[in-house]
Design an enzyme around this catalytic site. Structure first.
Site, short mmCIF file in Angstrom:
data_model
loop_
_atom_site.label_atom_id
_atom_site.label_comp_id
_atom_site.label_asym_id
_atom_site.label_seq_id
_atom_site.Cartn_x
_atom_site.Cartn_y
_atom_site.Cartn_z
N SER A 132 1.00 -1.21 0.00
CA SER A 132 0.07 -0.01 -0.01
C SER A 132 0.75 1.32 0.03
O SER A 132 2.07 1.06 0.65
CB SER A 132 -0.97 -0.08 1.26
OG SER A 132 -1.51 1.30 1.21
N TYR A 146 -1.87 -0.11 10.59
CA TYR A 146 -1.80 -0.27 9.28
C TYR A 146 -0.57 -0.07 8.48
O TYR A 146 -0.08 -0.53 7.72
CB TYR A 146 -3.13 0.07 8.38
CG TYR A 146 -3.42 -0.32 7.20
CD1 TYR A 146 -3.62 -1.47 6.72
CD2 TYR A 146 -3.06 0.71 6.06
CE1 TYR A 146 -4.00 -1.85 5.49
CE2 TYR A 146 -3.39 0.32 4.59
CZ TYR A 146 -3.69 -1.07 4.41
OH TYR A 146 -3.73 -1.20 2.92
#
Length: 237
Positions: A132, A146
Protein backbone atom coordinates in the site's frame (compact mmCIF):
# COMPACT_ATOMS: atom_id res chain seq x y z
CA UNK A 1 -2.52 -12.59 -23.45
CA UNK A 2 -0.80 -15.98 -23.25
CA UNK A 3 2.14 -14.53 -21.29
CA UNK A 4 1.62 -17.01 -18.42
CA UNK A 5 0.91 -20.08 -20.49
CA UNK A 6 1.50 -23.21 -18.35
CA UNK A 7 2.93 -21.13 -15.47
CA UNK A 8 2.10 -22.38 -11.98
CA UNK A 9 0.54 -19.36 -10.24
CA UNK A 10 -0.77 -18.99 -6.69
CA UNK A 11 -2.64 -15.89 -5.49
CA UNK A 12 -3.15 -15.62 -1.76
CA UNK A 13 -6.37 -13.73 -1.10
CA UNK A 14 -8.00 -13.94 -4.50
CA UNK A 15 -11.75 -14.09 -4.04
CA UNK A 16 -12.58 -10.37 -4.08
CA UNK A 17 -11.34 -6.94 -5.11
CA UNK A 18 -7.75 -6.61 -6.28
CA UNK A 19 -7.07 -10.30 -5.68
CA UNK A 20 -9.97 -11.37 -7.89
CA UNK A 21 -8.82 -9.05 -10.68
CA UNK A 22 -5.37 -10.64 -10.47
CA UNK A 23 -6.88 -14.12 -10.66
CA UNK A 24 -8.77 -13.11 -13.80
CA UNK A 25 -5.67 -11.56 -15.39
CA UNK A 26 -3.38 -14.55 -14.83
CA UNK A 27 -6.09 -17.00 -15.86
CA UNK A 28 -6.67 -15.03 -19.07
CA UNK A 29 -2.92 -15.19 -19.62
CA UNK A 30 -2.95 -18.98 -19.65
CA UNK A 31 -1.68 -19.58 -16.14
CA UNK A 32 -2.47 -22.65 -14.10
CA UNK A 33 -3.97 -20.55 -11.33
CA UNK A 34 -5.00 -21.34 -7.79
CA UNK A 35 -6.16 -18.80 -5.25
CA UNK A 36 -7.01 -18.78 -1.57
CA UNK A 37 -9.98 -17.37 0.27
CA UNK A 38 -11.00 -17.20 3.92
CA UNK A 39 -14.61 -16.15 4.45
CA UNK A 40 -15.94 -15.41 0.96
CA UNK A 41 -16.87 -18.96 -0.07
CA UNK A 42 -19.58 -18.06 -2.58
CA UNK A 43 -17.46 -15.37 -4.23
CA UNK A 44 -14.57 -17.83 -4.45
CA UNK A 45 -16.71 -20.54 -6.01
CA UNK A 46 -18.15 -18.09 -8.52
CA UNK A 47 -14.69 -16.84 -9.49
CA UNK A 48 -13.38 -20.39 -9.85
CA UNK A 49 -16.28 -21.27 -12.14
CA UNK A 50 -15.72 -18.10 -14.19
CA UNK A 51 -11.97 -18.48 -14.65
CA UNK A 52 -11.20 -22.17 -14.29
CA UNK A 53 -8.87 -21.39 -11.38
CA UNK A 54 -8.80 -23.55 -8.26
CA UNK A 55 -10.15 -22.09 -5.02
CA UNK A 56 -8.52 -23.20 -1.75
CA UNK A 57 -9.87 -22.22 1.64
CA UNK A 58 -6.92 -20.99 3.71
CA UNK A 59 -6.66 -18.78 6.76
CA UNK A 60 -3.61 -16.60 6.16
CA UNK A 61 -3.40 -15.90 9.90
CA UNK A 62 -2.79 -19.62 10.52
CA UNK A 63 0.90 -20.11 9.75
CA UNK A 64 0.80 -23.90 9.48
CA UNK A 65 -2.26 -23.86 7.23
CA UNK A 66 -0.76 -21.16 5.01
CA UNK A 67 2.59 -22.92 4.63
CA UNK A 68 0.85 -26.20 3.78
CA UNK A 69 -1.21 -24.51 1.06
CA UNK A 70 1.90 -22.97 -0.53
CA UNK A 71 3.87 -26.22 -0.31
CA UNK A 72 1.04 -28.28 -1.80
CA UNK A 73 1.17 -26.24 -5.03
CA UNK A 74 4.65 -27.58 -5.77
CA UNK A 75 7.24 -25.54 -7.70
CA UNK A 76 5.61 -22.18 -8.33
CA UNK A 77 6.48 -19.76 -11.09
CA UNK A 78 4.53 -16.88 -9.53
CA UNK A 79 3.13 -16.19 -6.09
CA UNK A 80 1.09 -13.03 -5.50
CA UNK A 81 0.31 -12.25 -1.87
CA UNK A 82 -2.84 -10.15 -1.94
CA UNK A 83 -4.54 -11.20 1.31
CA UNK A 84 -4.82 -8.26 3.65
CA UNK A 85 -6.53 -6.87 6.71
CA UNK A 86 -7.39 -3.25 7.50
CA UNK A 87 -7.93 -1.90 11.01
CA UNK A 88 -8.27 1.87 11.47
CA UNK A 89 -9.05 3.96 14.50
CA UNK A 90 -7.72 5.65 17.59
CA UNK A 91 -4.73 3.56 18.73
CA UNK A 92 -5.72 4.21 22.35
CA UNK A 93 -9.04 2.50 21.79
CA UNK A 94 -8.41 -0.26 19.24
CA UNK A 95 -8.48 -3.85 20.49
CA UNK A 96 -5.01 -5.36 20.74
CA UNK A 97 -6.24 -8.67 19.32
CA UNK A 98 -7.51 -6.90 16.18
CA UNK A 99 -4.10 -5.28 15.68
CA UNK A 100 -2.29 -8.56 16.23
CA UNK A 101 -4.55 -10.30 13.69
CA UNK A 102 -3.80 -7.59 11.15
CA UNK A 103 -0.07 -8.04 11.76
CA UNK A 104 -0.49 -11.80 11.32
CA UNK A 105 -2.22 -11.35 7.95
CA UNK A 106 -0.28 -8.38 6.60
CA UNK A 107 3.25 -9.13 7.85
CA UNK A 108 3.82 -12.64 9.15
CA UNK A 109 1.79 -14.35 6.42
CA UNK A 110 3.56 -12.67 3.47
CA UNK A 111 6.96 -13.47 4.96
CA UNK A 112 6.26 -17.14 5.64
CA UNK A 113 4.42 -17.61 2.33
CA UNK A 114 7.26 -16.02 0.35
CA UNK A 115 9.91 -18.10 2.09
CA UNK A 116 7.95 -21.33 1.66
CA UNK A 117 7.37 -20.56 -2.02
CA UNK A 118 11.08 -19.88 -2.49
CA UNK A 119 12.06 -23.30 -1.12
CA UNK A 120 10.87 -25.01 -4.29
CA UNK A 121 10.20 -22.13 -6.69
CA UNK A 122 11.44 -22.47 -10.23
CA UNK A 123 14.43 -20.31 -11.16
CA UNK A 124 13.41 -16.91 -12.54
CA UNK A 125 10.22 -17.04 -10.50
CA UNK A 126 8.27 -14.07 -9.19
CA UNK A 127 7.24 -13.16 -5.64
CA UNK A 128 4.88 -10.17 -5.49
CA UNK A 129 3.27 -8.61 -2.43
CA UNK A 130 0.30 -6.27 -2.70
CA UNK A 131 1.33 -3.55 -0.28
CA UNK A 132 0.00 0.00 0.00
CA UNK A 133 1.08 3.58 -0.57
CA UNK A 134 0.36 3.96 3.15
CA UNK A 135 3.74 2.34 3.69
CA UNK A 136 5.12 5.65 2.40
CA UNK A 137 2.49 8.11 3.55
CA UNK A 138 -0.26 8.12 6.17
CA UNK A 139 -1.91 11.54 5.83
CA UNK A 140 -4.79 11.04 8.26
CA UNK A 141 -5.19 9.92 11.85
CA UNK A 142 -6.03 6.37 12.82
CA UNK A 143 -3.78 4.45 10.45
CA UNK A 144 -0.60 3.94 12.45
CA UNK A 145 -0.83 0.16 12.81
CA UNK A 146 -1.93 -0.36 9.21
CA UNK A 147 0.93 1.81 7.95
CA UNK A 148 3.31 -0.19 10.15
CA UNK A 149 2.32 -3.41 8.41
CA UNK A 150 2.78 -1.96 4.93
CA UNK A 151 6.15 -0.41 5.78
CA UNK A 152 7.28 -3.80 7.06
CA UNK A 153 6.60 -5.28 3.61
CA UNK A 154 8.96 -2.74 2.06
CA UNK A 155 11.86 -4.07 4.11
CA UNK A 156 10.90 -7.67 3.39
CA UNK A 157 10.91 -7.35 -0.38
CA UNK A 158 14.24 -5.53 -0.39
CA UNK A 159 15.83 -8.19 1.79
CA UNK A 160 14.38 -11.21 -0.01
CA UNK A 161 15.38 -9.71 -3.36
CA UNK A 162 18.99 -9.93 -2.17
CA UNK A 163 18.53 -13.44 -0.77
CA UNK A 164 16.98 -14.90 -3.94
CA UNK A 165 18.58 -12.90 -6.72
CA UNK A 166 21.18 -15.53 -7.58
CA UNK A 167 18.32 -17.77 -8.76
CA UNK A 168 16.79 -15.05 -10.90
CA UNK A 169 13.80 -14.85 -8.56
CA UNK A 170 12.43 -11.32 -8.28
CA UNK A 171 10.67 -9.96 -5.20
CA UNK A 172 8.60 -6.79 -5.45
CA UNK A 173 5.78 -4.88 -3.79
CA UNK A 174 2.88 -3.35 -5.69
CA UNK A 175 1.69 -0.31 -3.71
CA UNK A 176 -1.83 0.78 -4.64
CA UNK A 177 -3.40 3.99 -3.49
CA UNK A 178 -7.18 4.23 -3.13
CA UNK A 179 -8.64 1.38 -5.19
CA UNK A 180 -12.30 0.62 -5.73
CA UNK A 181 -13.06 -2.50 -3.69
CA UNK A 182 -15.24 -3.74 -0.85
CA UNK A 183 -12.58 -2.52 1.59
CA UNK A 184 -12.37 0.97 0.06
CA UNK A 185 -15.28 1.70 -2.31
CA UNK A 186 -15.03 4.60 -4.75
CA UNK A 187 -18.30 6.01 -3.37
CA UNK A 188 -17.39 5.41 0.27
CA UNK A 189 -17.39 8.01 3.07
CA UNK A 190 -13.63 8.58 2.82
CA UNK A 191 -13.48 8.96 -0.96
CA UNK A 192 -13.60 12.75 -1.12
CA UNK A 193 -10.91 13.09 1.53
CA UNK A 194 -8.61 10.60 -0.21
CA UNK A 195 -9.12 12.24 -3.61
CA UNK A 196 -8.10 15.58 -2.12
CA UNK A 197 -4.57 14.17 -1.65
CA UNK A 198 -4.32 12.87 -5.22
CA UNK A 199 -3.13 14.34 -8.51
CA UNK A 200 -5.57 12.10 -10.43
CA UNK A 201 -8.70 12.45 -8.36
CA UNK A 202 -10.31 9.05 -8.59
CA UNK A 203 -9.94 5.56 -7.24
CA UNK A 204 -7.92 3.11 -9.30
CA UNK A 205 -9.71 0.05 -10.62
CA UNK A 206 -8.69 -3.45 -9.54
CA UNK A 207 -7.93 -4.23 -13.20
CA UNK A 208 -5.33 -1.45 -13.27
CA UNK A 209 -3.57 -3.01 -10.29
CA UNK A 210 -3.79 -6.45 -11.91
CA UNK A 211 -2.17 -5.22 -15.13
CA UNK A 212 0.82 -3.79 -13.26
CA UNK A 213 1.11 -7.03 -11.32
CA UNK A 214 1.12 -9.02 -14.55
CA UNK A 215 3.83 -6.79 -16.03
CA UNK A 216 6.10 -7.32 -13.00
CA UNK A 217 5.41 -11.07 -13.14
CA UNK A 218 5.96 -11.34 -16.88
CA UNK A 219 9.09 -11.62 -19.02
CA UNK A 220 9.66 -7.85 -19.06
CA UNK A 221 9.98 -7.83 -15.27
CA UNK A 222 13.11 -9.94 -15.09
CA UNK A 223 15.34 -7.08 -13.91
CA UNK A 224 12.82 -5.45 -11.58
CA UNK A 225 13.47 -6.63 -8.04
CA UNK A 226 13.52 -5.21 -4.54
CA UNK A 227 11.25 -2.45 -5.81
CA UNK A 228 8.16 -0.64 -4.58
CA UNK A 229 5.87 -0.18 -7.58
CA UNK A 230 3.51 2.60 -6.53
CA UNK A 231 0.22 3.00 -8.43
CA UNK A 232 -1.66 5.67 -6.52
CA UNK A 233 -2.73 8.54 -8.78
CA UNK A 234 -0.21 10.79 -7.05
CA UNK A 235 -1.51 10.14 -3.51
CA UNK A 236 2.05 10.00 -2.20
CA UNK A 237 3.58 12.60 -4.52
Amino acid sequence: MDDFNTKNVLILGGSRGIGAAIVRRFSAGGGEVAFTYAGSKQAAEDLAAETGASAIRTDSADRSELIATVADRGPLDVIVIAAGSLVLGDPLELEADAIDHMIDVNVRAPYHAAVEAARRMNDNGRIIVIGSVNGDRMPFAGGAAYALTKSAMQGMVRGLARDLGDRGITVNSIQPGPTDSDMNPADGPMAETMHSFMAIKRHATPDEIAELTAYIAGPHGAMITGSLQTIDGGFGA
